[in-house]
Scaffold this motif. Structure first.
Motif, PDB file in Angstrom:
ATOM      1  N   ALA A  16       0.921  -1.282   0.186  1.00  0.00           N
ATOM      2  CA  ALA A  16      -0.415   0.154   0.418  1.00  0.00           C
ATOM      3  C   ALA A  16       1.326   0.864   0.314  1.00  0.00           C
ATOM      4  O   ALA A  16       0.984   2.371  -0.737  1.00  0.00           O
ATOM      5  CB  ALA A  16      -0.973  -0.140   1.176  1.00  0.00           C
ATOM      6  N   ALA A  17       2.215   1.204   0.640  1.00  0.00           N
ATOM      7  CA  ALA A  17       3.256   2.099   0.711  1.00  0.00           C
ATOM      8  C   ALA A  17       3.370   2.669  -0.536  1.00  0.00           C
ATOM      9  O   ALA A  17       3.962   3.682  -1.244  1.00  0.00           O
ATOM     10  CB  ALA A  17       3.936   2.359   1.676  1.00  0.00           C
ATOM     11  N   CYS A  18       3.832   1.648  -1.050  1.00  0.00           N
ATOM     12  CA  CYS A  18       4.715   1.868  -2.717  1.00  0.00           C
ATOM     13  C   CYS A  18       3.735   2.729  -3.452  1.00  0.00           C
ATOM     14  O   CYS A  18       3.749   3.340  -4.212  1.00  0.00           O
ATOM     15  CB  CYS A  18       5.013   0.253  -3.395  1.00  0.00           C
ATOM     16  SG  CYS A  18       6.594  -0.401  -2.232  1.00  0.00           S
ATOM     17  N   LEU A  19       2.561   1.719  -3.887  1.00  0.00           N
ATOM     18  CA  LEU A  19       1.192   2.293  -4.459  1.00  0.00           C
ATOM     19  C   LEU A  19       0.951   3.919  -4.640  1.00  0.00           C
ATOM     20  O   LEU A  19       0.844   4.670  -5.181  1.00  0.00           O
ATOM     21  CB  LEU A  19       0.275   1.143  -4.511  1.00  0.00           C
ATOM     22  CG  LEU A  19       0.455   0.057  -4.898  1.00  0.00           C
ATOM     23  CD1 LEU A  19      -1.084  -1.345  -4.928  1.00  0.00           C
ATOM     24  CD2 LEU A  19       0.930   0.155  -6.363  1.00  0.00           C
ATOM     25  N   TYR A  20       1.452   4.303  -3.113  1.00  0.00           N
ATOM     26  CA  TYR A  20       0.507   5.392  -2.746  1.00  0.00           C
ATOM     27  C   TYR A  20       1.942   6.321  -3.016  1.00  0.00           C
ATOM     28  O   TYR A  20       1.108   7.271  -3.117  1.00  0.00           O
ATOM     29  CB  TYR A  20      -0.044   5.304  -0.587  1.00  0.00           C
ATOM     30  CG  TYR A  20      -0.294   6.268  -0.700  1.00  0.00           C
ATOM     31  CD1 TYR A  20      -1.753   7.570  -0.845  1.00  0.00           C
ATOM     32  CD2 TYR A  20       0.251   7.863  -0.326  1.00  0.00           C
ATOM     33  CE1 TYR A  20      -2.674   8.674  -0.694  1.00  0.00           C
ATOM     34  CE2 TYR A  20      -0.021   8.888   0.496  1.00  0.00           C
ATOM     35  CZ  TYR A  20      -1.520   8.983  -0.024  1.00  0.00           C
ATOM     36  OH  TYR A  20      -1.774  10.213   0.350  1.00  0.00           O
ATOM     37  N   GLN A  21       3.186   5.984  -2.909  1.00  0.00           N
ATOM     38  CA  GLN A  21       3.713   6.810  -3.258  1.00  0.00           C
ATOM     39  C   GLN A  21       3.904   6.820  -5.000  1.00  0.00           C
ATOM     40  O   GLN A  21       3.702   8.190  -5.326  1.00  0.00           O
ATOM     41  CB  GLN A  21       5.201   5.691  -3.283  1.00  0.00           C
ATOM     42  CG  GLN A  21       5.714   6.206  -2.006  1.00  0.00           C
ATOM     43  CD  GLN A  21       7.798   6.390  -1.675  1.00  0.00           C
ATOM     44  OE1 GLN A  21       7.860   5.139  -1.861  1.00  0.00           O
ATOM     45  NE2 GLN A  21       8.026   6.622  -0.749  1.00  0.00           N
ATOM     46  N   CYS A  22       3.982   6.664  -5.584  1.00  0.00           N
ATOM     47  CA  CYS A  22       3.410   6.503  -7.567  1.00  0.00           C
ATOM     48  C   CYS A  22       2.304   7.131  -7.485  1.00  0.00           C
ATOM     49  O   CYS A  22       1.438   8.480  -8.069  1.00  0.00           O
ATOM     50  CB  CYS A  22       2.822   4.650  -7.738  1.00  0.00           C
ATOM     51  SG  CYS A  22       3.506   3.937  -7.978  1.00  0.00           S
ATOM     52  N   TYR A  23       0.776   7.305  -6.250  1.00  0.00           N
ATOM     53  CA  TYR A  23      -0.178   8.094  -6.044  1.00  0.00           C
ATOM     54  C   TYR A  23       0.513   9.630  -6.324  1.00  0.00           C
ATOM     55  O   TYR A  23      -0.668  10.672  -7.111  1.00  0.00           O
ATOM     56  CB  TYR A  23      -1.447   7.214  -5.691  1.00  0.00           C
ATOM     57  CG  TYR A  23      -2.287   8.879  -5.513  1.00  0.00           C
ATOM     58  CD1 TYR A  23      -3.123   8.853  -6.906  1.00  0.00           C
ATOM     59  CD2 TYR A  23      -2.514   9.305  -4.633  1.00  0.00           C
ATOM     60  CE1 TYR A  23      -4.663   9.212  -6.232  1.00  0.00           C
ATOM     61  CE2 TYR A  23      -3.709  10.949  -4.545  1.00  0.00           C
ATOM     62  CZ  TYR A  23      -4.527  10.309  -5.395  1.00  0.00           C
ATOM     63  OH  TYR A  23      -5.660  11.289  -5.272  1.00  0.00           O
ATOM     64  N   LEU A  24       1.229   9.860  -4.956  1.00  0.00           N
ATOM     65  CA  LEU A  24       1.665  11.076  -4.910  1.00  0.00           C
ATOM     66  C   LEU A  24       2.647  11.941  -6.206  1.00  0.00           C
ATOM     67  O   LEU A  24       2.567  12.900  -6.234  1.00  0.00           O
ATOM     68  CB  LEU A  24       2.216  11.227  -3.507  1.00  0.00           C
ATOM     69  CG  LEU A  24       1.092  10.795  -1.963  1.00  0.00           C
ATOM     70  CD1 LEU A  24       2.147  10.563  -1.084  1.00  0.00           C
ATOM     71  CD2 LEU A  24       0.225  11.782  -2.394  1.00  0.00           C
ATOM     72  N   PHE A  25       3.439  10.365  -6.458  1.00  0.00           N
ATOM     73  CA  PHE A  25       3.877  11.100  -7.691  1.00  0.00           C
ATOM     74  C   PHE A  25       2.559  11.772  -9.343  1.00  0.00           C
ATOM     75  O   PHE A  25       3.475  12.849 -10.234  1.00  0.00           O
ATOM     76  CB  PHE A  25       5.107  10.266  -8.076  1.00  0.00           C
ATOM     77  CG  PHE A  25       5.546  10.528  -9.169  1.00  0.00           C
ATOM     78  CD1 PHE A  25       7.084  11.357  -9.351  1.00  0.00           C
ATOM     79  CD2 PHE A  25       5.248   9.679 -10.580  1.00  0.00           C
ATOM     80  CE1 PHE A  25       7.821  11.240  -9.983  1.00  0.00           C
ATOM     81  CE2 PHE A  25       6.348  10.352 -11.617  1.00  0.00           C
ATOM     82  CZ  PHE A  25       7.512  10.862 -11.006  1.00  0.00           C
TER      83      PHE A  25
END
Length: 308
Positions: free
Chosen positions: A237-246
């Motif tokens: 979830a943290a990795c995917l959320y970083q993609c979203y924030l980018f």
């Protein structure tokens, strides 16, 4: 007399004028329309892809496609079908002549000024309807405008010419209008940003796979710790959320990216027994690299005040 007075090609992202027809009319009405041109060019990214602004004696029509907008000024009695056929012809010729890489990387205003020759020739043809070629299908354009009419922008929506008021527009889909607020645009994506995005997706996929394997081990062996499953899925979830924030702009974006990186570090600290040193280093490094790229990709500032 109904006629096309001027036309210009503008980049949607920042309102950079790429080309424009030579304009010799210095009347008060034309000076006012130039102000409207400049105001619209700063709002193109927030407007539908086909619009009309009526300013009394003159109309401003424009269409946008592939990050470029084609704008024209005509008298109020100039047929709308001909106006959008004219813009459509400019769009086809510009796309054929220049590739997207050139338009996206252009830094100087009017760097495609040679396109003015085509604009002038086409404008003369459309101002003399008898000379129009038969290849132009007015019936198709008329049908398209009926099915999807241009969004009508009012002068009051633009605010004053000296101080730009907030432009409230509608999300335009077919003939329906749904109220929507303009969103904050981020700076263009860089190669390191793309790399960080792909690596974050990879780390998320690896955590997801290990999480499912942990569930299988838990079902086969009752002594397995369920907290490992939670750690793997939290890491995903943290990795995917970083993609979203980018990709997208949100409030407190930088703070969220640092908190997400902290969660990645905590998950990998907890999973140190299931991963070797190189695996831990890879996941933490990718998380730090993605956090840096999120920090570097900031929202676009105010559009430069180009003399459109």
């Amino acid at each position: 007399m109904s006629m096309i007075l001027s036309a210009s090609v503008v980049r949607v992202r920042d309102g950079l004028p790429l080309s424009a027809s030579t304009d010799y009319d210095q009347s008060v009405g034309m000076q006012e329309c130039r102000k409207y041109f400049k105001m619209l060019s700063k709002k193109l990214s927030q407007l539908p892809d086909r619009c009309t602004l009526k300013t009394g004696q003159y109309n401003i029509n424009f269409i946008s496609s592939l990050g470029v907008s084609y704008m024209m000024l005509c008298t109020e009695n100039y047929p709308s079908v001909l106006a959008f056929c004219f813009l459509d012809e400019l769009q086809k010729e510009f796309i054929t002549t220049y590739n997207m890489m050139k338009t996206n990387t252009a830094v100087r205003p009017y760097c495609f000024i040679e396109f003015d020759n085509f604009i002038q020739r086409t404008k003369q043809r459309y101002n003399n309807t008898r000379s129009l070629s038969t290849k132009m299908n007015l019936a198709d354009m008329q049908t398209e405008i009926k099915l999807r009419p241009p969004y009508q922008i009012s002068v009051s929506e633009l605010g004053s010419a000296n101080g730009f008021a907030h432009l409230s527009v509608s999300e335009y889909k077919g003939t329906g209008k749904i109220s929507a607020a303009p969103h904050q645009r981020l700076e263009p994506v860089t190669l390191p940003g793309i790399v960080s995005f792909v690596l974050s997706l990879l780390c998320g996929a690896l955590n997801l796979i290990r999480g499912f394997h942990a569930i299988e081990s838990l079902l086969q062996n009752e002594g397995e710790d369920f907290s490992y499953v939670i750690a793997f899925f939290l890491g995903t979830a943290a990795c995917l959320y970083q993609c979203y924030l980018f990709v997208y702009y949100t409030g407190w974006r930088n703070a969220k990216s640092f908190l997400t990186f902290g969660l990645i570090c905590l998950c990998n600290m907890y999973l140190y027994e299931l991963r070797n040193l190189w695996q831990l280093f890879f996941h933490v490094t990718v998380g730090a690299f993605s956090t840096l790229q999120i920090r570097l990709r900031q929202p676009q500032g105010k559009s430069p005040d180009y003399n459109v």
